[in-house]
Design an enzyme around this catalytic site. Structure first.
Site, short mmCIF file in Angstrom:
data_model
loop_
_atom_site.label_atom_id
_atom_site.label_comp_id
_atom_site.label_asym_id
_atom_site.label_seq_id
_atom_site.Cartn_x
_atom_site.Cartn_y
_atom_site.Cartn_z
N GLY A 144 0.76 -1.24 -0.01
CA GLY A 144 0.13 0.06 0.12
C GLY A 144 0.87 1.22 0.13
O GLY A 144 0.64 2.22 -0.69
N THR A 145 1.99 1.09 0.65
CA THR A 145 2.87 2.28 0.79
C THR A 145 3.24 2.74 -0.39
O THR A 145 3.54 3.85 -0.95
CB THR A 145 4.00 1.99 1.66
N ASN A 205 -7.74 4.41 9.01
CA ASN A 205 -7.50 3.21 9.71
C ASN A 205 -7.51 3.03 11.28
O ASN A 205 -7.77 2.06 11.63
CB ASN A 205 -5.84 2.65 9.13
N GLN A 246 -7.94 0.80 3.42
CA GLN A 246 -8.93 0.37 4.43
C GLN A 246 -10.15 -0.17 3.94
O GLN A 246 -10.92 -0.73 4.76
CB GLN A 246 -8.99 1.20 5.66
N SER A 298 -3.79 -2.53 -0.58
CA SER A 298 -2.75 -3.49 -0.19
C SER A 298 -3.39 -4.62 0.28
O SER A 298 -4.33 -5.06 0.98
CB SER A 298 -2.40 -2.54 1.29
N GLY A 299 -2.71 -5.85 -0.02
CA GLY A 299 -2.87 -7.35 0.15
C GLY A 299 -3.31 -7.54 1.58
O GLY A 299 -4.31 -8.27 1.98
N HIS A 300 -2.36 -7.16 2.25
CA HIS A 300 -2.64 -7.90 3.63
C HIS A 300 -3.58 -7.09 4.62
O HIS A 300 -3.91 -7.53 5.77
CB HIS A 300 -1.03 -7.68 4.58
N THR A 306 10.61 -7.63 -11.18
CA THR A 306 10.11 -9.04 -11.53
C THR A 306 9.05 -9.30 -10.47
O THR A 306 9.00 -8.87 -9.10
CB THR A 306 11.17 -10.24 -11.35
N CYS A 357 3.97 5.25 22.29
CA CYS A 357 4.69 4.00 22.44
C CYS A 357 4.07 2.71 21.74
O CYS A 357 4.90 1.85 21.09
CB CYS A 357 4.86 3.72 23.77
C1 PLP Z 1 -2.00 -0.43 6.17
C2 PLP Z 1 -2.09 0.98 5.36
C3 PLP Z 1 -1.20 1.34 4.45
C4 PLP Z 1 0.33 0.82 4.17
O1 PLP Z 1 -0.06 -0.33 3.32
P1 PLP Z 1 1.39 -1.42 3.56
O2 PLP Z 1 0.83 -2.53 2.51
O3 PLP Z 1 1.38 -1.82 4.90
O4 PLP Z 1 2.31 -0.41 2.97
C5 PLP Z 1 -1.58 2.70 3.84
N1 PLP Z 1 -2.58 3.29 4.16
C6 PLP Z 1 -3.59 2.64 4.96
C7 PLP Z 1 -4.79 3.71 5.22
C8 PLP Z 1 -3.45 1.81 5.52
O5 PLP Z 1 -4.32 1.09 6.42
#
Ligand code: PLP
Length: 393
Positions: free
Chosen positions: A71-72, A151, A179, A199-201, A237, A325
């Site tokens: 996502g970044t 998020n 999100q 973002s996949g995860h 790749t 923290c």
């Molecule tokens: C998690 C998140 C990202 C970053 O995604 P990554 O795959 O961890 O780099 C960007 N934007 C939002 C709103 C997110 O929640």
């Protein structure tokens, strides 16, 4: 002890169907999709199938999807592409509540000579006012980047309305929808955005895979420059197995999204209303009328979020906190500060974020243990016992 995972806005479990789909591409089919031979070349077809599935979830065209590493990267690419495509324009508009992937990239650009406007948001709900956006726009604005859903607090932004406003003025619009994708329906046919990150995860695919939607006809400048992969729009790749996994995750999301919205919001509402009833001096952060179905962010006054998380951890319950923290940073959440949450309440904030894998029993367990945790901690509160509600003194 069984883990009760309520931190799905941080990351999600890989769906079993997704893992099954990707495994052969980690083990047996390890070729390079760009190779001439069939062993590698056959993977090209699998990648294109995955692209169709990602596109289908967004009601987009396959050629509008670029695979990235996360996502970044999608966020950085979108903003960089906009400023590279319009080199004469030196102004960027975003908000004070973005994910660091947008926020810190914009701060970086502001040190490189770009002017960046960080739009304020309303108290408590965290909503944006279109008026503030209109006031910030000028002929120098290269791009507006506003997240689809937050998020930390789950607030959903008026992306449709913002997009229409920007389209009239011919200004590029990017939304960080990391999100939102897979949690709420998104239709790029109707939604006037030029670029959209996912973002996949965050939707039950693995970490380290993302995608950027770029509307057909949008000027685009690549961020990673090298080989001809992704039609020259993103060199490197292909992460074949993860791309296939993302395709499968999007297919699952598309199939189940309507049921999941209902399921998750019911569980979330039960958790939230029970905690509010059972624990005095609590408040919800975010826009309760316009929110992701899986997210609740609750402030428990006079207690430390970290302490709550540690106590929840003893029961195997995973959540997260907006206080200092816990997030690995010394500053309390910029989002909670931007929405004007008072000091004591920021420090006692806890985010629960659910997924399709949570059960009602798990939610009941949290409802069972939380009131005592809060009561215990308030007895030890450093914020002044005289401020505590009568029953906790
Ligand atoms: C998690 C998140 C990202 C970053 O995604 P990554 O795959 O961890 O780099 C960007 N934007 C939002 C709103 C997110 O929640």
């Amino acid at each position: 002890m069984k883990t009760i995972y309520l931190d799905n806005n941080a990351t999600t479990r890989i769906a079993p169907e997704v893992l099954e789909e990707m495994m052969p591409y980690l083990k047996d089919y390890y070729g390079n999709p760009s190779s001439m031979h069939t062993f590698g070349g056959q993977l090209h077809k699998k990648i294109e199938e995955a692209r169709e599935k990602v596109a289908a979830l967004l009601k987009a065209k396959p050629e509008e999807i670029i695979f990235t590493s996360c996502g970044t990267e999608s966020d950085n690419t979108a903003i960089m592409s906009a400023v590279e495509s319009y080199p004469e324009k030196k102004h960027i508009i975003t908000t004070r509540v973005e994910h660091p992937a947008v926020m810190n990239f914009c701060k970086h650009l502001s040190r490189k000579g770009y002017r960046v406007t960080f739009l304020p948001v309303d108290k408590s709900s965290g909503q944006l006012r279109i008026d503030d956006l209109l006031k910030a726009l000028d002929e120098n604005t290269a791009v507006v980047s506003i997240m689809y859903a937050n998020n930390e607090i789950g607030t959903i932004y008026p992306i449709q309305e913002i997009g229409e406003t920007l389209k009239e003025r011919n200004i590029l619009f990017h939304t960080d929808a990391v999100q939102a994708v897979g949690k709420i329906p998104i239709d790029t046919n109707k939604l006037p955005v030029d670029m959209l990150s996912l973002s996949g995860h965050k939707l039950h695919a693995p970490k380290g895979i993302g995608a950027l939607y770029v509307r057909k006809g949008t000027r685009f400048y690549p961020y990673l420059i090298g080989g001809h992969q992704e039609h020259g729009r993103r060199a490197g790749t292909e992460n074949t197995a993860s791309i296939i996994a993302l395709g499968k995750a999007c297919e699952l999301a598309a199939k189940n999204i309507d049921d999941e919205v209902i399921y998750l919001s019911r569980l979330r509402d039960k958790l939230e209303s029970s905690l509010l009833k059972l624990c005095p001096d609590t408040r919800i952060n975010g826009d309760i009328n316009n929110r992701l179905p899986n997210t609740t962010n609750i402030s428990f006054e006079y207690v430390e979020g970290e302490a709550i998380l540690l106590r929840l951890n003893e029961y195997g319950i995973c959540a997260s906190s907006g206080s200092a923290c816990t997030s690995g940073s010394l500053e309390p959440s910029h989002v909670l500060r931007a929405i004007g949450v008072p000091f004591t309440a920021i420090h006692g904030s806890v985010r629960f974020s659910l997924s399709r894998y949570n059960t009602e029993e798990e939610i009941d367990k949290v409802i069972e243990v939380m009131p005592n945790i809060i009561k215990d901690l308030r007895m030890l509160s450093p914020f002044g016992r005289d401020k505590l509600p009568q029953e906790c003194r």
